[in-house]
Scaffold this motif. Structure first.
Motif, PDB file in Angstrom:
ATOM      1  N   GLY A   1      46.708  29.559  36.970  1.00 13.89           N
ATOM      2  CA  GLY A   1      45.530  30.468  36.653  1.00 13.89           C
ATOM      3  C   GLY A   1      45.714  31.797  37.257  1.00 13.89           C
ATOM      4  O   GLY A   1      46.049  32.945  36.871  1.00 13.89           O
ATOM      5  N   GLY A   2      45.800  31.603  38.609  1.00 15.90           N
ATOM      6  CA  GLY A   2      46.100  32.965  39.573  1.00 15.90           C
ATOM      7  C   GLY A   2      45.009  33.827  39.542  1.00 15.90           C
ATOM      8  O   GLY A   2      43.898  33.750  38.993  1.00 15.90           O
ATOM      9  N   HIS A   3      45.235  34.883  40.042  1.00 17.46           N
ATOM     10  CA  HIS A   3      44.269  36.111  40.360  1.00 17.46           C
ATOM     11  C   HIS A   3      44.117  36.917  39.135  1.00 17.46           C
ATOM     12  O   HIS A   3      43.112  37.675  38.899  1.00 17.46           O
ATOM     13  CB  HIS A   3      44.844  37.387  41.348  1.00 17.46           C
ATOM     14  CG  HIS A   3      44.766  36.522  42.665  1.00 17.46           C
ATOM     15  ND1 HIS A   3      45.721  36.096  43.174  1.00 17.46           N
ATOM     16  CD2 HIS A   3      43.697  36.687  43.541  1.00 17.46           C
ATOM     17  CE1 HIS A   3      45.600  35.328  44.740  1.00 17.46           C
ATOM     18  NE2 HIS A   3      44.285  35.776  44.755  1.00 17.46           N
ATOM     19  N   ILE A   4      45.169  36.867  38.198  1.00 17.19           N
ATOM     20  CA  ILE A   4      45.256  37.935  37.219  1.00 17.19           C
ATOM     21  C   ILE A   4      45.106  37.349  35.524  1.00 17.19           C
ATOM     22  O   ILE A   4      45.983  36.393  35.399  1.00 17.19           O
ATOM     23  CB  ILE A   4      46.450  38.985  37.305  1.00 17.19           C
ATOM     24  CG1 ILE A   4      46.126  39.878  38.680  1.00 17.19           C
ATOM     25  CG2 ILE A   4      46.463  39.653  35.944  1.00 17.19           C
ATOM     26  CD1 ILE A   4      47.333  40.577  38.823  1.00 17.19           C
ATOM     27  N   GLY A   5      44.492  38.083  34.715  1.00 17.64           N
ATOM     28  CA  GLY A   5      44.799  37.773  33.175  1.00 17.64           C
ATOM     29  C   GLY A   5      44.820  39.083  32.449  1.00 17.64           C
ATOM     30  O   GLY A   5      44.098  39.942  32.837  1.00 17.64           O
TER      31      GLY A   5
ATOM     32  N   GLY B   1      34.162  30.644  38.892  1.00 16.83           N
ATOM     33  CA  GLY B   1      33.527  30.462  40.321  1.00 16.83           C
ATOM     34  C   GLY B   1      34.034  31.351  41.176  1.00 16.83           C
ATOM     35  O   GLY B   1      33.889  30.987  42.483  1.00 16.83           O
ATOM     36  N   VAL B   2      34.665  32.778  40.815  1.00 13.91           N
ATOM     37  CA  VAL B   2      34.736  33.470  41.725  1.00 13.91           C
ATOM     38  C   VAL B   2      34.477  34.957  41.277  1.00 13.91           C
ATOM     39  O   VAL B   2      34.393  35.035  39.955  1.00 13.91           O
ATOM     40  CB  VAL B   2      36.467  33.421  41.975  1.00 13.91           C
ATOM     41  CG1 VAL B   2      36.829  32.346  42.738  1.00 13.91           C
ATOM     42  CG2 VAL B   2      37.233  33.997  40.806  1.00 13.91           C
ATOM     43  N   PRO B   3      34.220  35.916  42.115  1.00  7.97           N
ATOM     44  CA  PRO B   3      34.049  37.556  41.674  1.00  7.97           C
ATOM     45  C   PRO B   3      35.203  37.774  40.776  1.00  7.97           C
ATOM     46  O   PRO B   3      36.325  37.953  40.948  1.00  7.97           O
ATOM     47  CB  PRO B   3      33.914  38.272  42.849  1.00  7.97           C
ATOM     48  CG  PRO B   3      33.788  37.150  44.111  1.00  7.97           C
ATOM     49  CD  PRO B   3      34.491  35.930  43.555  1.00  7.97           C
TER      50      PRO B   3
ATOM     51  N   GLN C   1      30.618  43.815  32.054  1.00  9.41           N
ATOM     52  CA  GLN C   1      30.607  44.996  32.976  1.00  9.41           C
ATOM     53  C   GLN C   1      30.005  44.424  34.264  1.00  9.41           C
ATOM     54  O   GLN C   1      29.323  43.274  34.493  1.00  9.41           O
ATOM     55  CB  GLN C   1      29.419  45.912  32.570  1.00  9.41           C
ATOM     56  CG  GLN C   1      29.864  46.832  31.110  1.00  9.41           C
ATOM     57  CD  GLN C   1      29.006  47.775  30.662  1.00  9.41           C
ATOM     58  OE1 GLN C   1      27.530  47.512  30.640  1.00  9.41           O
ATOM     59  NE2 GLN C   1      29.367  48.883  29.990  1.00  9.41           N
ATOM     60  N   GLY C   2      30.558  45.262  35.333  1.00 14.93           N
ATOM     61  CA  GLY C   2      30.407  45.054  36.712  1.00 14.93           C
ATOM     62  C   GLY C   2      31.167  43.871  37.289  1.00 14.93           C
ATOM     63  O   GLY C   2      32.015  43.267  36.714  1.00 14.93           O
ATOM     64  N   VAL C   3      30.511  43.195  38.424  1.00 13.58           N
ATOM     65  CA  VAL C   3      31.614  42.368  39.122  1.00 13.58           C
ATOM     66  C   VAL C   3      30.713  41.048  38.480  1.00 13.58           C
ATOM     67  O   VAL C   3      29.427  40.903  38.744  1.00 13.58           O
ATOM     68  CB  VAL C   3      31.464  42.222  40.701  1.00 13.58           C
ATOM     69  CG1 VAL C   3      32.147  41.154  41.306  1.00 13.58           C
ATOM     70  CG2 VAL C   3      32.121  43.571  41.052  1.00 13.58           C
TER      71      VAL C   3
ATOM     72  N   ARG D   1      40.771  38.292  39.125  1.00 14.39           N
ATOM     73  CA  ARG D   1      39.809  37.154  39.977  1.00 14.39           C
ATOM     74  C   ARG D   1      39.978  37.646  41.419  1.00 14.39           C
ATOM     75  O   ARG D   1      41.207  37.406  41.763  1.00 14.39           O
ATOM     76  CB  ARG D   1      40.251  35.791  39.587  1.00 14.39           C
ATOM     77  CG  ARG D   1      39.943  35.689  38.219  1.00 14.39           C
ATOM     78  CD  ARG D   1      40.491  34.302  37.556  1.00 14.39           C
ATOM     79  NE  ARG D   1      41.780  34.052  37.482  1.00 14.39           N
ATOM     80  CZ  ARG D   1      41.994  34.259  36.058  1.00 14.39           C
ATOM     81  NH1 ARG D   1      41.220  34.208  34.961  1.00 14.39           N
ATOM     82  NH2 ARG D   1      43.377  34.013  35.787  1.00 14.39           N
ATOM     83  N   GLN D   2      38.940  37.988  42.121  1.00 13.57           N
ATOM     84  CA  GLN D   2      39.142  38.423  43.275  1.00 13.57           C
ATOM     85  C   GLN D   2      39.287  37.424  44.403  1.00 13.57           C
ATOM     86  O   GLN D   2      39.543  37.736  45.605  1.00 13.57           O
ATOM     87  CB  GLN D   2      37.980  39.302  43.690  1.00 13.57           C
ATOM     88  CG  GLN D   2      37.838  40.366  42.630  1.00 13.57           C
ATOM     89  CD  GLN D   2      36.568  41.297  43.106  1.00 13.57           C
ATOM     90  OE1 GLN D   2      36.103  41.483  44.256  1.00 13.57           O
ATOM     91  NE2 GLN D   2      36.159  41.883  42.020  1.00 13.57           N
TER      92      GLN D   2
END
Length: 204
Positions: free
Chosen positions: A125-129, A93-95, A86-88, A114-115
């Motif tokens: 990997g990118g931003h999204i999973g 290694g990233v928010p 839960q939360g950020v 991944r922000q």
């Protein structure tokens, strides 16, 4: 990292979670799950889907033969597993934000944002999973979870996101293309795609 249980780039290095009521051995949904009472939504991880999450994770592990460490831990203390997501968070290694794709008490999948990108994530990997639990695949949920997830990316202020999937994951490739993915080559056995996100919603 886009997959459909694969999870968009889904190669989550940290634990993955999935769930729903399922006839695990046959890979078919039971009658209760087929009669969803509404449209699935992305929500913060919640203890209300405990039973379906555990059933889905069990079905996934039977399907792919992966480790049951997360399943065992969740069965013992599901509330703790939920709280850890839960939360950020600071994962990779990233928010990072984790959302579950649910309908009532039914858990269908997971979406990760991944922000930011580390040099490694910018290659693979990118931003999204994202992931759809095994018994829910083939019903269009992959396309819908990514569409809903892109709206969350917009809310977080992202305007362009990198999404990847395994080179042999044709279902994920179709999901990404259906959501506006523009191919950008290949790295580490993953196909890369960029998706532009309009500030007002809809296609840019």
């Amino acid at each position: 990292m886009a997959s459909v249980r694969s999870t968009s780039n889904v190669r989550y290095a940290e634990d993955r979670m999935f769930g729903k009521h399922v006839a695990a051995r046959s890979g078919r949904l039971d009658d209760a799950v087929m009669r969803l009472s509404g449209s699935p939504q992305l929500v913060a991880p919640t203890v209300t889907v405990r039973d379906s999450w555990l059933a889905g994770e069990r079905a996934d592990r039977e399907h792919d033969g992966g480790s049951t460490e997360l399943l065992d831990r969740a069965a013992a203390d599901f509330a703790q597993v939920v709280a850890e997501r839960q939360g950020v968070l600071l994962w990779w290694g990233v928010p990072t934000t984790i959302l579950w794709y649910v309908c009532g008490r039914h858990y269908l999948g997971e979406f990760v944002v991944r922000q930011d990108l580390t040099p490694e994530l910018a290659v693979s990997g990118g931003h999204i999973g994202y992931s759809i639990a095994t018994p829910w695949r083939g019903q269009g949920h992959g396309t819908r979870i990514l569409t809903a997830g892109l709206a969350e990316c917009r809310r977080l202020g992202l305007r362009r996101v990198l999404v990847t999937c395994g080179v042999d994951n044709e279902p994920s490739r179709r999901v990404i293309l259906a959501n506006g993915g523009v191919p950008d080559g290949r790295a580490n056995d993953e196909d890369r795609f960029w998706i532009a996100i309009s500030p007002q919603g809809g296609r840019p």
